[in-house]
Write a protein that holds these residues in place. Structure first.
Motif, PDB file in Angstrom:
ATOM      1  N   PHE A   1      -4.150  -0.882 -21.195  1.00  0.00           N
ATOM      2  CA  PHE A   1      -4.960  -1.995 -21.687  1.00  0.00           C
ATOM      3  C   PHE A   1      -5.561  -2.825 -20.559  1.00  0.00           C
ATOM      4  O   PHE A   1      -6.414  -3.684 -20.804  1.00  0.00           O
ATOM      5  N   LEU A   2      -5.128  -2.557 -19.310  1.00  0.00           N
ATOM      6  CA  LEU A   2      -5.639  -3.333 -18.183  1.00  0.00           C
ATOM      7  C   LEU A   2      -6.894  -2.682 -17.597  1.00  0.00           C
ATOM      8  O   LEU A   2      -7.012  -1.461 -17.541  1.00  0.00           O
ATOM      9  N   SER A   3      -7.797  -3.514 -17.127  1.00  0.00           N
ATOM     10  CA  SER A   3      -9.035  -3.050 -16.492  1.00  0.00           C
ATOM     11  C   SER A   3      -8.891  -3.146 -14.976  1.00  0.00           C
ATOM     12  O   SER A   3      -7.972  -3.804 -14.468  1.00  0.00           O
ATOM     13  N   PRO A   4      -9.799  -2.512 -14.215  1.00  0.00           N
ATOM     14  CA  PRO A   4      -9.775  -2.686 -12.761  1.00  0.00           C
ATOM     15  C   PRO A   4      -9.858  -4.153 -12.351  1.00  0.00           C
ATOM     16  O   PRO A   4      -9.189  -4.563 -11.396  1.00  0.00           O
ATOM     17  N   ARG A   5     -10.653  -4.923 -13.059  1.00  0.00           N
ATOM     18  CA  ARG A   5     -10.744  -6.348 -12.729  1.00  0.00           C
ATOM     19  C   ARG A   5      -9.388  -7.033 -12.880  1.00  0.00           C
ATOM     20  O   ARG A   5      -8.968  -7.804 -12.008  1.00  0.00           O
ATOM     21  N   ASP A   6      -8.689  -6.738 -13.978  1.00  0.00           N
ATOM     22  CA  ASP A   6      -7.356  -7.324 -14.187  1.00  0.00           C
ATOM     23  C   ASP A   6      -6.414  -6.955 -13.043  1.00  0.00           C
ATOM     24  O   ASP A   6      -5.731  -7.813 -12.470  1.00  0.00           O
ATOM     25  N   LEU A   7      -6.364  -5.666 -12.741  1.00  0.00           N
ATOM     26  CA  LEU A   7      -5.406  -5.165 -11.754  1.00  0.00           C
ATOM     27  C   LEU A   7      -5.717  -5.651 -10.345  1.00  0.00           C
ATOM     28  O   LEU A   7      -4.824  -6.067  -9.603  1.00  0.00           O
ATOM     29  N   THR A   8      -6.981  -5.584  -9.963  1.00  0.00           N
ATOM     30  CA  THR A   8      -7.327  -5.944  -8.586  1.00  0.00           C
ATOM     31  C   THR A   8      -7.147  -7.429  -8.318  1.00  0.00           C
ATOM     32  O   THR A   8      -6.706  -7.813  -7.226  1.00  0.00           O
ATOM     33  N   TYR A   9      -7.442  -8.259  -9.293  1.00  0.00           N
ATOM     34  CA  TYR A   9      -7.269  -9.692  -9.050  1.00  0.00           C
ATOM     35  C   TYR A   9      -5.793 -10.066  -9.025  1.00  0.00           C
ATOM     36  O   TYR A   9      -5.385 -10.957  -8.271  1.00  0.00           O
ATOM     37  N   PHE A  10      -4.976  -9.359  -9.812  1.00  0.00           N
ATOM     38  CA  PHE A  10      -3.530  -9.597  -9.760  1.00  0.00           C
ATOM     39  C   PHE A  10      -2.958  -9.142  -8.418  1.00  0.00           C
ATOM     40  O   PHE A  10      -2.250  -9.891  -7.737  1.00  0.00           O
ATOM     41  N   VAL A  11      -3.263  -7.891  -8.027  1.00  0.00           N
ATOM     42  CA  VAL A  11      -2.754  -7.370  -6.762  1.00  0.00           C
ATOM     43  C   VAL A  11      -3.366  -8.128  -5.585  1.00  0.00           C
ATOM     44  O   VAL A  11      -2.686  -8.419  -4.593  1.00  0.00           O
ATOM     45  N   GLY A  12      -4.642  -8.465  -5.695  1.00  0.00           N
ATOM     46  CA  GLY A  12      -5.301  -9.203  -4.625  1.00  0.00           C
ATOM     47  C   GLY A  12      -4.650 -10.555  -4.371  1.00  0.00           C
ATOM     48  O   GLY A  12      -4.473 -10.974  -3.215  1.00  0.00           O
ATOM     49  N   LYS A  13      -4.253 -11.229  -5.441  1.00  0.00           N
ATOM     50  CA  LYS A  13      -3.561 -12.512  -5.273  1.00  0.00           C
ATOM     51  C   LYS A  13      -2.210 -12.298  -4.624  1.00  0.00           C
ATOM     52  O   LYS A  13      -1.812 -13.050  -3.725  1.00  0.00           O
ATOM     53  N   THR A  14      -1.497 -11.264  -5.054  1.00  0.00           N
ATOM     54  CA  THR A  14      -0.182 -10.958  -4.485  1.00  0.00           C
ATOM     55  C   THR A  14      -0.290 -10.602  -3.006  1.00  0.00           C
ATOM     56  O   THR A  14       0.552 -11.000  -2.192  1.00  0.00           O
ATOM     57  N   LYS A  15      -1.334  -9.842  -2.657  1.00  0.00           N
ATOM     58  CA  LYS A  15      -1.538  -9.396  -1.273  1.00  0.00           C
ATOM     59  C   LYS A  15      -2.329 -10.389  -0.427  1.00  0.00           C
ATOM     60  O   LYS A  15      -2.607 -10.128   0.745  1.00  0.00           O
ATOM     61  N   ARG A  16      -2.703 -11.530  -1.046  1.00  0.00           N
ATOM     62  CA  ARG A  16      -3.453 -12.575  -0.330  1.00  0.00           C
ATOM     63  C   ARG A  16      -4.771 -12.041   0.228  1.00  0.00           C
ATOM     64  O   ARG A  16      -5.089 -12.189   1.416  1.00  0.00           O
ATOM     65  N   ALA A  17      -5.517 -11.388  -0.631  1.00  0.00           N
ATOM     66  CA  ALA A  17      -6.798 -10.786  -0.231  1.00  0.00           C
ATOM     67  C   ALA A  17      -7.785 -11.856   0.226  1.00  0.00           C
ATOM     68  O   ALA A  17      -7.918 -12.902  -0.420  1.00  0.00           O
ATOM     69  N   PRO A  18      -8.493 -11.629   1.316  1.00  0.00           N
ATOM     70  CA  PRO A  18      -9.504 -12.584   1.779  1.00  0.00           C
ATOM     71  C   PRO A  18     -10.648 -12.714   0.767  1.00  0.00           C
ATOM     72  O   PRO A  18     -10.903 -11.808  -0.021  1.00  0.00           O
TER      73      PRO A  18
END
Length: 211
Positions: A87-104
């Motif tokens: 049910f998750l989209s790339p947008r959902d996943l990347t913003y979650f992982v990006g926040k966890t990984k402190r993406a610039p």
């Protein structure tokens, strides 16, 4: 730099991986071996996804058991056959992982465009082909400010154009951000123009350098 000391991985009492002492210098490393040789076990262990005995040290400072959060913040992993909640989209996943990984700022959008994930940005992952899942997994692996990126069979199901852009990303992250890469592939990457630092063979529960 990645240093292994007395590392042993077992399943149900059966030892499948033994690394008494091994140091992987910064660079781009090709890890090869047959099916079932232990390449994925090695990568999942390095990524902190599997329990093991021994010590894995990153950059002479971050020990995976002693500093689990700091270590995982600096080590990214793309699985050979990624699976995500449908049910998750790339947008959902990347913003979650990006926040966890402190993406610039701007990194997510840039990577999504380079790898073509922006073309199916809001679609549920349950509708994805294996190639689309692979592109998403690769995007996630480059997020943040990693020191080590593990790519397990990154070329499988990947189209030629995206593979070329992936190689460009690897070269750029290596030269501009000093990121070290370990990658496996059934296709011989020694035939590519990646500037390989080392080639390693996994087999018989051991990891050895190939001269």
């Amino acid at each position: 730099m990645l240093t292994f000391t007395n590392v042993t991985k077992s399943y149900s009492g059966r030892t499948v991986l033994t690394i008494p002492a091994l140091t992987v210098q910064p660079g781009i490393h090709y890890v090869r071996g047959g099916n079932g040789s232990g390449k994925t076990t090695l990568f999942r262990t390095c990524a902190g996804l599997l329990p093991f005995s021994g010590q894995i040290l990153l950059d002479n400072h971050y020990e995976i058991s002693r500093d689990p959060v700091a270590y995982r913040l600096r080590v990214n992993y793309a699985e050979a056959e990624p699976q995500y909640p449908g049910f998750l989209s790339p947008r959902d996943l990347t913003y979650f992982v990006g926040k966890t990984k402190r993406a610039p700022d701007g990194q997510i959008d840039s990577l999504a465009e380079v790898l073509g994930v922006d073309q199916f940005w809001t679609a549920p992952s349950s509708t994805f082909s294996s190639g689309m899942l692979k592109k998403l997994a690769l995007l996630l692996a480059f997020l943040g400010r990693p020191r080590l990126i593990l790519l397990d069979e990154p070329l499988t199901t990947l189209d030629r154009a995206t593979a070329g852009r992936l190689f460009d990303l690897i070269r750029r992250y290596r030269t501009e951000q000093d990121v070290t890469f370990l990658l496996t592939s059934h296709q011989d990457v020694t035939l590519s123009d990646l500037p390989l630092t080392g080639v390693w063979e996994v087999g018989g529960g051991r990891v050895s350098a190939v001269e």
